[in-house]
Design a protein around this motif. Sequence first.
Motif, PDB file in Angstrom:
ATOM      1  N   GLY A 163      37.154  34.030   8.650  1.00  0.00           N
ATOM      2  CA  GLY A 163      36.012  33.938   7.806  1.00  0.00           C
ATOM      3  C   GLY A 163      34.561  34.064   8.446  1.00  0.00           C
ATOM      4  O   GLY A 163      34.526  34.535   9.769  1.00  0.00           O
ATOM      5  N   ASP A 164      33.469  34.256   7.749  1.00  0.00           N
ATOM      6  CA  ASP A 164      31.986  34.604   8.494  1.00  0.00           C
ATOM      7  C   ASP A 164      31.245  34.000   7.807  1.00  0.00           C
ATOM      8  O   ASP A 164      31.175  33.538   6.539  1.00  0.00           O
ATOM      9  CB  ASP A 164      32.060  36.021   8.634  1.00  0.00           C
ATOM     10  CG  ASP A 164      32.148  36.697   7.277  1.00  0.00           C
ATOM     11  OD1 ASP A 164      31.187  36.619   6.276  1.00  0.00           O
ATOM     12  OD2 ASP A 164      33.062  37.568   7.185  1.00  0.00           O
ATOM     13  N   MET A 165      30.111  33.869   8.109  1.00  0.00           N
ATOM     14  CA  MET A 165      28.915  33.364   7.714  1.00  0.00           C
ATOM     15  C   MET A 165      28.329  34.123   6.395  1.00  0.00           C
ATOM     16  O   MET A 165      27.917  33.523   5.486  1.00  0.00           O
ATOM     17  CB  MET A 165      27.526  33.113   8.464  1.00  0.00           C
ATOM     18  CG  MET A 165      27.953  31.948   9.802  1.00  0.00           C
ATOM     19  SD  MET A 165      28.043  30.221   8.994  1.00  0.00           S
ATOM     20  CE  MET A 165      26.379  30.249   8.514  1.00  0.00           C
ATOM     21  N   ALA A 166      28.535  35.397   6.452  1.00  0.00           N
ATOM     22  CA  ALA A 166      27.862  36.015   5.592  1.00  0.00           C
ATOM     23  C   ALA A 166      28.546  35.994   4.136  1.00  0.00           C
ATOM     24  O   ALA A 166      28.048  35.782   2.992  1.00  0.00           O
ATOM     25  CB  ALA A 166      28.060  37.615   5.884  1.00  0.00           C
ATOM     26  N   SER A 167      29.963  35.814   3.917  1.00  0.00           N
ATOM     27  CA  SER A 167      30.492  35.686   2.612  1.00  0.00           C
ATOM     28  C   SER A 167      30.855  34.388   2.251  1.00  0.00           C
ATOM     29  O   SER A 167      31.025  33.812   1.404  1.00  0.00           O
ATOM     30  CB  SER A 167      32.028  36.253   3.038  1.00  0.00           C
ATOM     31  OG  SER A 167      33.009  35.615   3.873  1.00  0.00           O
ATOM     32  N   TYR A 168      30.728  33.377   3.398  1.00  0.00           N
ATOM     33  CA  TYR A 168      31.012  31.962   3.480  1.00  0.00           C
ATOM     34  C   TYR A 168      32.445  32.009   2.781  1.00  0.00           C
ATOM     35  O   TYR A 168      32.546  30.889   1.941  1.00  0.00           O
ATOM     36  CB  TYR A 168      29.899  31.259   2.869  1.00  0.00           C
ATOM     37  CG  TYR A 168      29.746  29.849   3.738  1.00  0.00           C
ATOM     38  CD1 TYR A 168      29.160  29.839   4.862  1.00  0.00           C
ATOM     39  CD2 TYR A 168      30.467  28.764   3.188  1.00  0.00           C
ATOM     40  CE1 TYR A 168      29.191  28.682   5.433  1.00  0.00           C
ATOM     41  CE2 TYR A 168      30.265  27.593   3.806  1.00  0.00           C
ATOM     42  CZ  TYR A 168      29.619  27.366   4.794  1.00  0.00           C
ATOM     43  OH  TYR A 168      29.543  26.378   5.651  1.00  0.00           O
ATOM     44  N   ARG A 169      33.305  32.554   3.084  1.00  0.00           N
ATOM     45  CA  ARG A 169      34.515  32.436   2.682  1.00  0.00           C
ATOM     46  C   ARG A 169      35.397  31.926   4.138  1.00  0.00           C
ATOM     47  O   ARG A 169      35.462  32.613   5.032  1.00  0.00           O
ATOM     48  CB  ARG A 169      35.476  33.532   2.193  1.00  0.00           C
ATOM     49  CG  ARG A 169      35.182  33.868   0.869  1.00  0.00           C
ATOM     50  CD  ARG A 169      35.939  35.283   0.640  1.00  0.00           C
ATOM     51  NE  ARG A 169      37.295  35.060   0.079  1.00  0.00           N
ATOM     52  CZ  ARG A 169      38.204  35.334   0.863  1.00  0.00           C
ATOM     53  NH1 ARG A 169      38.306  35.692   2.191  1.00  0.00           N
ATOM     54  NH2 ARG A 169      39.386  35.185   0.224  1.00  0.00           N
ATOM     55  N   TRP A 170      35.657  30.682   4.137  1.00  0.00           N
ATOM     56  CA  TRP A 170      36.448  30.089   5.439  1.00  0.00           C
ATOM     57  C   TRP A 170      37.864  30.185   4.994  1.00  0.00           C
ATOM     58  O   TRP A 170      38.267  29.550   3.930  1.00  0.00           O
ATOM     59  CB  TRP A 170      35.747  28.993   5.648  1.00  0.00           C
ATOM     60  CG  TRP A 170      34.512  29.001   6.134  1.00  0.00           C
ATOM     61  CD1 TRP A 170      33.479  28.549   5.549  1.00  0.00           C
ATOM     62  CD2 TRP A 170      34.051  29.751   7.515  1.00  0.00           C
ATOM     63  NE1 TRP A 170      32.313  28.933   6.063  1.00  0.00           N
ATOM     64  CE2 TRP A 170      32.698  29.667   7.217  1.00  0.00           C
ATOM     65  CE3 TRP A 170      34.654  30.197   8.395  1.00  0.00           C
ATOM     66  CZ2 TRP A 170      31.810  30.155   8.110  1.00  0.00           C
ATOM     67  CZ3 TRP A 170      33.842  30.941   9.327  1.00  0.00           C
ATOM     68  CH2 TRP A 170      32.387  30.908   9.399  1.00  0.00           C
ATOM     69  N   THR A 171      38.689  30.737   5.791  1.00  0.00           N
ATOM     70  CA  THR A 171      40.194  30.935   5.448  1.00  0.00           C
ATOM     71  C   THR A 171      41.170  30.502   6.354  1.00  0.00           C
ATOM     72  O   THR A 171      40.767  30.177   7.741  1.00  0.00           O
ATOM     73  CB  THR A 171      40.531  32.326   5.132  1.00  0.00           C
ATOM     74  OG1 THR A 171      40.137  32.973   6.493  1.00  0.00           O
ATOM     75  CG2 THR A 171      39.768  32.974   4.097  1.00  0.00           C
ATOM     76  N   ILE A 172      42.412  30.028   6.151  1.00  0.00           N
ATOM     77  CA  ILE A 172      43.609  29.742   7.008  1.00  0.00           C
ATOM     78  C   ILE A 172      44.577  30.854   6.443  1.00  0.00           C
ATOM     79  O   ILE A 172      44.946  30.930   5.302  1.00  0.00           O
ATOM     80  CB  ILE A 172      44.064  28.328   6.784  1.00  0.00           C
ATOM     81  CG1 ILE A 172      42.851  27.320   7.215  1.00  0.00           C
ATOM     82  CG2 ILE A 172      45.277  28.261   7.343  1.00  0.00           C
ATOM     83  CD1 ILE A 172      43.229  26.191   7.237  1.00  0.00           C
ATOM     84  N   ASN A 173      45.264  31.649   7.532  1.00  0.00           N
ATOM     85  CA  ASN A 173      45.982  32.717   7.252  1.00  0.00           C
ATOM     86  C   ASN A 173      45.593  33.449   6.146  1.00  0.00           C
ATOM     87  O   ASN A 173      46.239  34.037   5.360  1.00  0.00           O
ATOM     88  CB  ASN A 173      47.440  31.836   7.032  1.00  0.00           C
ATOM     89  CG  ASN A 173      48.088  31.418   8.320  1.00  0.00           C
ATOM     90  OD1 ASN A 173      47.499  31.638   9.423  1.00  0.00           O
ATOM     91  ND2 ASN A 173      48.656  30.248   8.021  1.00  0.00           N
ATOM     92  N   GLY A 174      44.364  33.832   6.051  1.00  0.00           N
ATOM     93  CA  GLY A 174      43.624  34.952   5.253  1.00  0.00           C
ATOM     94  C   GLY A 174      43.519  34.509   3.901  1.00  0.00           C
ATOM     95  O   GLY A 174      42.956  35.048   2.725  1.00  0.00           O
ATOM     96  N   ALA A 175      43.660  33.098   3.353  1.00  0.00           N
ATOM     97  CA  ALA A 175      43.604  32.589   1.957  1.00  0.00           C
ATOM     98  C   ALA A 175      42.679  31.460   1.968  1.00  0.00           C
ATOM     99  O   ALA A 175      42.375  30.628   3.227  1.00  0.00           O
ATOM    100  CB  ALA A 175      45.011  32.256   1.546  1.00  0.00           C
ATOM    101  N   GLN A 176      41.896  31.128   0.960  1.00  0.00           N
ATOM    102  CA  GLN A 176      41.200  29.964   0.759  1.00  0.00           C
ATOM    103  C   GLN A 176      41.805  28.736   0.076  1.00  0.00           C
ATOM    104  O   GLN A 176      42.770  28.976  -0.905  1.00  0.00           O
ATOM    105  CB  GLN A 176      40.126  30.054   0.013  1.00  0.00           C
ATOM    106  CG  GLN A 176      38.752  30.825   0.899  1.00  0.00           C
ATOM    107  CD  GLN A 176      37.858  31.295  -0.063  1.00  0.00           C
ATOM    108  OE1 GLN A 176      37.931  31.915  -1.157  1.00  0.00           O
ATOM    109  NE2 GLN A 176      36.586  30.684   0.263  1.00  0.00           N
ATOM    110  N   HIS A 177      41.681  27.757   0.504  1.00  0.00           N
ATOM    111  CA  HIS A 177      42.472  26.282  -0.504  1.00  0.00           C
ATOM    112  C   HIS A 177      41.899  26.447  -1.739  1.00  0.00           C
ATOM    113  O   HIS A 177      40.652  26.601  -1.877  1.00  0.00           O
ATOM    114  CB  HIS A 177      41.846  25.260   0.445  1.00  0.00           C
ATOM    115  CG  HIS A 177      42.656  23.924  -0.107  1.00  0.00           C
ATOM    116  ND1 HIS A 177      43.671  23.632  -0.170  1.00  0.00           N
ATOM    117  CD2 HIS A 177      42.067  22.876  -0.944  1.00  0.00           C
ATOM    118  CE1 HIS A 177      44.016  22.552  -0.942  1.00  0.00           C
ATOM    119  NE2 HIS A 177      42.711  21.921  -1.477  1.00  0.00           N
ATOM    120  N   PRO A 178      42.751  26.248  -2.651  1.00  0.00           N
ATOM    121  CA  PRO A 178      44.252  25.747  -2.412  1.00  0.00           C
ATOM    122  C   PRO A 178      45.109  26.885  -2.570  1.00  0.00           C
ATOM    123  O   PRO A 178      46.269  26.696  -2.853  1.00  0.00           O
ATOM    124  CB  PRO A 178      44.366  24.970  -3.920  1.00  0.00           C
ATOM    125  CG  PRO A 178      43.391  25.907  -4.850  1.00  0.00           C
ATOM    126  CD  PRO A 178      42.296  26.531  -3.910  1.00  0.00           C
TER     127      PRO A 178
END
Length: 470
Positions: free
Chosen positions: A366-381
């Motif tokens: 993830g990164d600040m620009a998108s503000y998508r924070w991911t684990i193994n490329g996906a977002q919870h859930p």
Amino acid sequence: ITGCGTDPADPAGEAVGPADPAVAAAETARRAPSARVVEVELVARESTVDLGGTKVRTWSYGGTVPGAEIRVKAGDVLKVRLVNELPAETTVHWHGLALRNDMDGVPHLNQDAVPPGGEFHYEFTVPDAGTHWFHPHVGAQLDRGLYAPLIVEDPANPGDHDVEAVLVLDDWLDDIDGRDPDTQLATLKEGMDMAGHEGMTMFGSDLLGGDAGDVDHPLFVINGRTTADPFTVNAKPGQQVLLRLINAGADTAFRFAVAGHEFTVVATDGYPVEPVTTDALLIGMGERYDVVLTAGKGAFPIVAVAEGKEKRAAAILRTAPGRADVTAGLPELIGRPTTVDELTTPASHRLAEREPDVTHEVLLGGDMASYRWTINGAQHPDVPPLTVHEGQRARLVVKNATTMFHPMHLHGHTFQIAGKAGPLRKDTLLVLPGQEFALDVDAVNPGQWMIHCHNLYHGEAGMMATFSYL
Ligand code: C2O
Ligand code: CU
């Protein structure tokens, strides 16, 4: 006989044990017949709190920040009646305890959230000595005043300090400059205005203050006090002082030091460590460290510098009259602070030697620009669960592929950092940009558990997964 219902028409609740037989068996095995029962009432409500010169309207447990400490002994049964007087649903998560799964406080996973006006009866055996804490597991509530220490004494090992103090470090946003954490979270998720932030992202902080430092947010506090009116630890010269440090900050790692003193790190996240004496220590969000020092004579600033924000929280260690300038620079803070790399769990508290049965990659993205924070490329859930079978050892290979700090926290278990000189057991680990850790976990506590970044805003923007015990 465990647990109580949430039905307000039946506040005493029909006592029910864990519905899952495996969870029930684990709880029965944990509970000594002679266990003490400690009962606490916890009222979550709106309140006005004085942070030392700054009054804020916030949410708290019982009207103070931090909430009143809960102190028990390992093996006790803790019964907490949570009364929700907030205008929102809430829960309590008991951070650091390997407790029964249905009391762990994650809505949908462990329990139903407690509605406004409702209550919930938590009841569980407290298995783990050490410095722990509790907070809601709903949205951005942790970044209000809803947190408090949970100190679990070890009856077999009371320690030989003369004086003890709990210091809770926090970055305070709520009601400063018209802000509140839920709005902040929504704004971040919508996509951040990046102006003025790019150059700062290496410092592990998302929510920096005003561009020229003219807007004073967040505030930094120790035990709910700003530097304007710091919390004081009183002792006598020469006494052994145990400081239990808890980082309750949603978005801040702190660099901790005590003016004029070295200190010895003796425990982290409830596990003893081989003593390491140092000038300064890096403390990630959700992490706890117990440190011991020999008090000098005078009044000494205790300082927690917010990494990347160039501001500080402070308290005072006082053994004699005099002024402590909590704003002065500290030589102790120059140079690299002690981190987990220098710490080792003694052989008595390590996991048994064994190869992992299953290995899971946990790639933090993830990164600040998108503000998508991911684990193994996906977002919870949508992150596939990290599965493990009863009795197995899982190895979680955590890699931080971002430019931000990610303090990773596992519920209901501890992990042991493998593949380094000294193994170290923890439940929360600050993973710095580019770092990789192999974390071994024995599946000994049945249920579905969260693993997530304890930067509250990262966790709520997707950096969460389930550690699923099948
Ligand atoms: Cu202290 Cu899941 O958190
Ligand atoms: Cu993070």
